[in-house]
Design a protein around this motif. Structure first.
Motif, PDB file in Angstrom:
ATOM      1  N   PRO A 114       0.809  -1.229   0.000  1.00  0.00           N
ATOM      2  CA  PRO A 114       0.000   0.000   0.000  1.00  0.00           C
ATOM      3  C   PRO A 114       0.840   1.275   0.000  1.00  0.00           C
ATOM      4  CG  PRO A 114      -0.036  -1.037   2.164  1.00  0.00           C
ATOM      5  CD  PRO A 114       0.754  -1.934   1.277  1.00  0.00           C
ATOM      6  N   SER A 115       2.153   1.146   0.148  1.00  0.00           N
ATOM      7  CA  SER A 115       3.011   2.331   0.294  1.00  0.00           C
ATOM      8  C   SER A 115       3.630   2.792  -1.013  1.00  0.00           C
ATOM      9  CB  SER A 115       4.144   2.046   1.283  1.00  0.00           C
ATOM     10  OG  SER A 115       3.647   1.513   2.481  1.00  0.00           O
ATOM     11  N   VAL A 116       3.811   1.871  -1.935  1.00  0.00           N
ATOM     12  CA  VAL A 116       4.482   2.234  -3.187  1.00  0.00           C
ATOM     13  C   VAL A 116       3.724   1.664  -4.372  1.00  0.00           C
ATOM     14  CG1 VAL A 116       6.785   2.230  -2.159  1.00  0.00           C
ATOM     15  CG2 VAL A 116       5.923   0.155  -3.225  1.00  0.00           C
ATOM     16  N   GLN A 117       4.070   2.165  -5.538  1.00  0.00           N
ATOM     17  CA  GLN A 117       3.578   1.507  -6.749  1.00  0.00           C
ATOM     18  C   GLN A 117       4.521   0.340  -7.016  1.00  0.00           C
ATOM     19  OE1 GLN A 117       2.805   4.011 -10.098  1.00  0.00           O
ATOM     20  NE2 GLN A 117       1.946   5.648  -8.835  1.00  0.00           N
ATOM     21  N   PRO A 118       3.999  -0.898  -6.944  1.00  0.00           N
ATOM     22  CA  PRO A 118       4.883  -2.060  -7.045  1.00  0.00           C
ATOM     23  C   PRO A 118       5.771  -2.052  -8.283  1.00  0.00           C
ATOM     24  CG  PRO A 118       2.683  -2.740  -6.386  1.00  0.00           C
ATOM     25  CD  PRO A 118       2.601  -1.278  -6.712  1.00  0.00           C
ATOM     26  N   LEU A 119       5.234  -1.542  -9.394  1.00  0.00           N
ATOM     27  CA  LEU A 119       6.037  -1.548 -10.620  1.00  0.00           C
ATOM     28  C   LEU A 119       7.253  -0.634 -10.486  1.00  0.00           C
ATOM     29  CD1 LEU A 119       3.573  -1.665 -13.644  1.00  0.00           C
ATOM     30  CD2 LEU A 119       5.299  -3.345 -12.981  1.00  0.00           C
ATOM     31  N   GLN A 120       7.036   0.529  -9.847  1.00  0.00           N
ATOM     32  CA  GLN A 120       8.165   1.452  -9.662  1.00  0.00           C
ATOM     33  C   GLN A 120       9.218   0.830  -8.750  1.00  0.00           C
ATOM     34  OE1 GLN A 120       6.352   5.039  -8.179  1.00  0.00           O
ATOM     35  NE2 GLN A 120       6.301   5.960 -10.217  1.00  0.00           N
ATOM     36  N   TRP A 121       8.731   0.215  -7.669  1.00  0.00           N
ATOM     37  CA  TRP A 121       9.653  -0.430  -6.735  1.00  0.00           C
ATOM     38  C   TRP A 121      10.395  -1.562  -7.449  1.00  0.00           C
ATOM     39  CZ3 TRP A 121      10.235  -5.355  -4.686  1.00  0.00           C
ATOM     40  CH2 TRP A 121      11.029  -5.464  -3.541  1.00  0.00           C
ATOM     41  N   GLY A 122       9.623  -2.377  -8.173  1.00  0.00           N
ATOM     42  CA  GLY A 122      10.216  -3.520  -8.860  1.00  0.00           C
ATOM     43  C   GLY A 122      11.243  -3.080  -9.896  1.00  0.00           C
ATOM     44  N   LEU A 123      10.926  -1.990 -10.603  1.00  0.00           N
ATOM     45  CA  LEU A 123      11.848  -1.489 -11.621  1.00  0.00           C
ATOM     46  C   LEU A 123      13.156  -1.030 -10.968  1.00  0.00           C
ATOM     47  CD1 LEU A 123      12.252  -0.800 -14.618  1.00  0.00           C
ATOM     48  CD2 LEU A 123      11.348   1.481 -14.129  1.00  0.00           C
ATOM     49  N   PHE A 124      13.025  -0.349  -9.823  1.00  0.00           N
ATOM     50  CA  PHE A 124      14.223   0.119  -9.117  1.00  0.00           C
ATOM     51  C   PHE A 124      15.078  -1.072  -8.686  1.00  0.00           C
ATOM     52  CE2 PHE A 124      16.806   2.221  -5.996  1.00  0.00           C
ATOM     53  CZ  PHE A 124      16.840   3.555  -6.369  1.00  0.00           C
ATOM     54  N   VAL A 125      14.415  -2.114  -8.188  1.00  0.00           N
ATOM     55  CA  VAL A 125      15.128  -3.314  -7.744  1.00  0.00           C
ATOM     56  C   VAL A 125      15.831  -3.984  -8.920  1.00  0.00           C
ATOM     57  CG1 VAL A 125      14.807  -5.658  -6.871  1.00  0.00           C
ATOM     58  CG2 VAL A 125      13.697  -3.738  -5.712  1.00  0.00           C
ATOM     59  N   VAL A 126      15.096  -4.143 -10.025  1.00  0.00           N
ATOM     60  CA  VAL A 126      15.674  -4.813 -11.200  1.00  0.00           C
ATOM     61  C   VAL A 126      16.849  -4.007 -11.755  1.00  0.00           C
ATOM     62  CG1 VAL A 126      15.191  -5.456 -13.601  1.00  0.00           C
ATOM     63  CG2 VAL A 126      13.584  -6.076 -11.795  1.00  0.00           C
ATOM     64  N   LEU A 127      16.700  -2.679 -11.777  1.00  0.00           N
ATOM     65  CA  LEU A 127      17.802  -1.850 -12.271  1.00  0.00           C
ATOM     66  C   LEU A 127      19.027  -1.978 -11.374  1.00  0.00           C
ATOM     67  CD1 LEU A 127      16.000   1.424 -13.442  1.00  0.00           C
ATOM     68  CD2 LEU A 127      17.136  -0.299 -14.853  1.00  0.00           C
ATOM     69  N   GLY A 128      18.784  -2.104 -10.067  1.00  0.00           N
ATOM     70  CA  GLY A 128      19.900  -2.282  -9.130  1.00  0.00           C
ATOM     71  C   GLY A 128      20.631  -3.583  -9.395  1.00  0.00           C
TER      72      GLY A 128
END
Lengths: 424, 158
Positions: free
Chosen positions: B45-59
């Protein structure tokens, strides 16, 4: 090397563990080749030791970060003392320092196990594939925590399309959980690695070795280490020393005698208006005019409501205390604060010893425009409504005309530009 | 009911067969999975999962496709073109340099500075990192020189 088949297992576990067809051997090229990874520095022992260090660094980060979160969002069962004065300074300084120290440890750990990325066959069974995919969570969350933590310290928020504090907090749970799962899945091999009984890496003699033989005093490489290169112990020592240097050059933002060698710290504890750093300016808080308005009155809402001008506040008994301002970003700096004891104000309001109040700012919006002040902080004799800093009127960026300063409390809860104290 | 062959075990980094899983692994799995679940429950509920997931994948991609290949490539070159006597000092210097680069990049780029809070990120970070690296490389050059001299002396006829 011959792989030893595991014992057949019945049921769903057997299905999950059933071998998948191997991909054609012709695809096994480049880094997928068996002989592609030859560095003898990569071993179970190296991986286990580095993993243990990374685990310790992340555990320290997690516990200290969780502590900070609980102080700022206290559930009913949680209590945070007002003494010792420097406890939060220590825990939050440790949080940031251990986070930075984890960077070389994590990089070295990932370098050590990098060949596993090219494991052949890529998936031996469904269970094996699930296990490998779960590593994405572990590696992704660990990198996420360190990258976002560094970006936050550098105050560079543009690359983060989310609210840092919340996301960093919840991802910390994922990271620490993934570490626990990983340790569980590697428990047997970790035991082998830490016991020192791991097999020597399978390597071949290095063709480039031997042109200039180095003195053997500092390195005694295992078989396969190029002549003159770091031994496994040398590699681990280098990583540990690098981590230690990073920690020392970060800690200067909270340990004054280290500030001269700060490289990765966000602040110089002596730099800022009145010799003290600032986190949020009066301009960004939108209080440049209201803070210096001559009609300013401190509103006290309680059984005996009152309005006090700055002149009246200055006429009340003044106390001087030496307290640190400690930011959630890990920096801290000690200063001499003077003002009215908060306990005296609460008594003037007619509040009981166990009363809780909110301390509100002239800021019209913002996550930290008000903070709850509860015992023991509210009644601690060191807690002041500060009017002066280091012998001068508060600088407007430090909260003029009045700000809260309490012992052992995060800076974001030390409300600046105080306009009201309200009984909860 | 399914019976039959099971997948072969994998190999360790040393090339030995992986040992059988520990019977105590569930004592780690359970709290670990609970923590991961709690984190996901709070995160959704705190983040947009896609944005979080994209940041993780880019890392992950930045590490696996950029940093790690560079480190591996440099190590490969070092073991082949650098005289043996210089290898260890170069390795230590390169490890320190790489870590300094990764840890200081956000500071050095200076995107977090703001005029209204000059006390935040106040240092000349490029200068400080440069000074630290200069000290490191001077020390490594001294070490390499010592090793070279010691190696040359060892080659002298008695």
């Amino acid at each position: 090397m011959v792989r030893k088949p595991a014992q057949p297992v019945a049921g769903p576990a057997g299905l999950l563990n059933r071998p998948l067809p191997e991909p054609p051997e012709g695809l096994r090229k480049g880094p997928l080749r068996e002989e592609a990874w030859r560095s003898p520095l990569r071993s179970e022992r190296t991986a286990a030791l580095l993993g243990m260090w990374v685990g310790i660094a992340f555990a320290v980060c997690f516990v200290t970060g969780l502590t900070s979160h609980l102080i700022q969002n206290p559930p009913g069962w949680f209590g945070w003392p007002s003494r010792p004065v420097n406890l939060y300074r220590f825990t939050q300084g440790l949080h940031v320092t251990s986070g930075f120290a984890a960077i070389p440890l994590l990089l070295a750990k990932l370098w050590t196990v990098y060949p596993k990325l090219f494991e052949w066959p890529p998936a031996r069974s469904v269970l094996h594939a699930i296990g490998r995919l779960s590593l994405l969570v572990l590696v992704g969350a660990a990198i996420f925590q360190l990258v976002t933590g560094v970006l936050n310290l550098a105050r560079w928020y543009t690359p983060m399309p989310f609210f840092f504090t919340t996301t960093h907090y919840w991802t910390a749970w994922i990271a620490i959980g993934a570490i626990l799962v990983h340790v569980g899945s590697k428990l047997a091999i970790i035991r082998v690695g830490l016991s020192g009984s791991a097999a020597e890496p399978v390597t071949e003699p290095d063709e480039g070795a031997g042109q200039h033989e180095a003195p053997a005093a500092d390195v005694k490489p295992p078989a396969g280490v190029p002549a003159g290169a770091l031994s496994r112990r040398g590699f681990l020592t280098t990583v540990a020393a690098t981590s230690g240097v990073v920690a020392l050059t970060t800690a200067g933002q909270t340990v004054p005698f280290l500030s001269a060698i700060t490289v990765f710290g966000q602040r110089d504890p002596d730099l800022g208006p009145q010799g003290l750093p600032v986190n949020k300016s009066a301009e960004s808080a939108g209080v440049l005019e209201t803070a210096v308005d001559p009609t300013y009155r401190l509103q006290l809402f309680g059984p005996r409501p009152q309005q006090l001008s700055l002149a009246v506040l200055l006429s009340l008994p003044q106390q001087t205390v030496t307290l640190p301002i400690t930011c959630v970003e890990g920096w801290s700096a000690t200063a001499e604060w003077s003002g009215v004891r908060m306990a005296d104000l609460l008594d003037m309001m007619g509040l009981s010893e166990d009363a809780e109040v909110t301390v509100e700012s002239l800021q019209e919006s913002g996550l930290y425009r008000q903070a709850v002040l509860s015992p023991p902080h509210s009644r601690d004799p060191l807690t002041l409504l500060a009017l002066r800093l280091n012998g001068e009127d508060l600088h407007i960026d430090h909260g003029y005309p009045a700000r809260l300063i309490a012992p052992n409390r995060p800076g974001v809860l030390q409300t600046k530009w105080v306009s009201a104290v309200r009984e909860l | 009911m399914t019976t039959g062959r099971t997948a072969a075990t994998g190999l360790t980094l040393s090339g030995a067969p992986e040992p059988a899983p520990s019977p105590y692994r569930w004592a780690w799995y359970l709290p670990g999975l609970v923590a991961v679940g709690w984190g996901v429950y709070g995160l959704l509920p705190s983040v947009q999962p896609l944005q979080w997931g994209l940041f993780v994948v880019l890392g992950i991609a930045a590490h696996d496709l950029l940093l790690a290949p560079i480190a591996v490539g440099v190590g490969w070159l070092l073991s082949r073109i650098v005289p043996a006597v210089l290898r260890a000092p170069l390795q230590v210097g390169l490890i320190g340099t790489g870590v300094a680069f990764v840890a200081s990049l956000a500071y050095v780029l200076g995107r977090g500075t703001s005029e209204d809070v000059p006390s935040a990120v106040p240092f000349n970070y490029a200068g400080r990192v440069g000074m630290a690296l200069a000290l490191l490389w001077v020390a490594m050059a001294g070490w390499a020189g010592f090793r070279w001299a010691a190696g040359a002396n060892a080659d002298q006829p008695e």
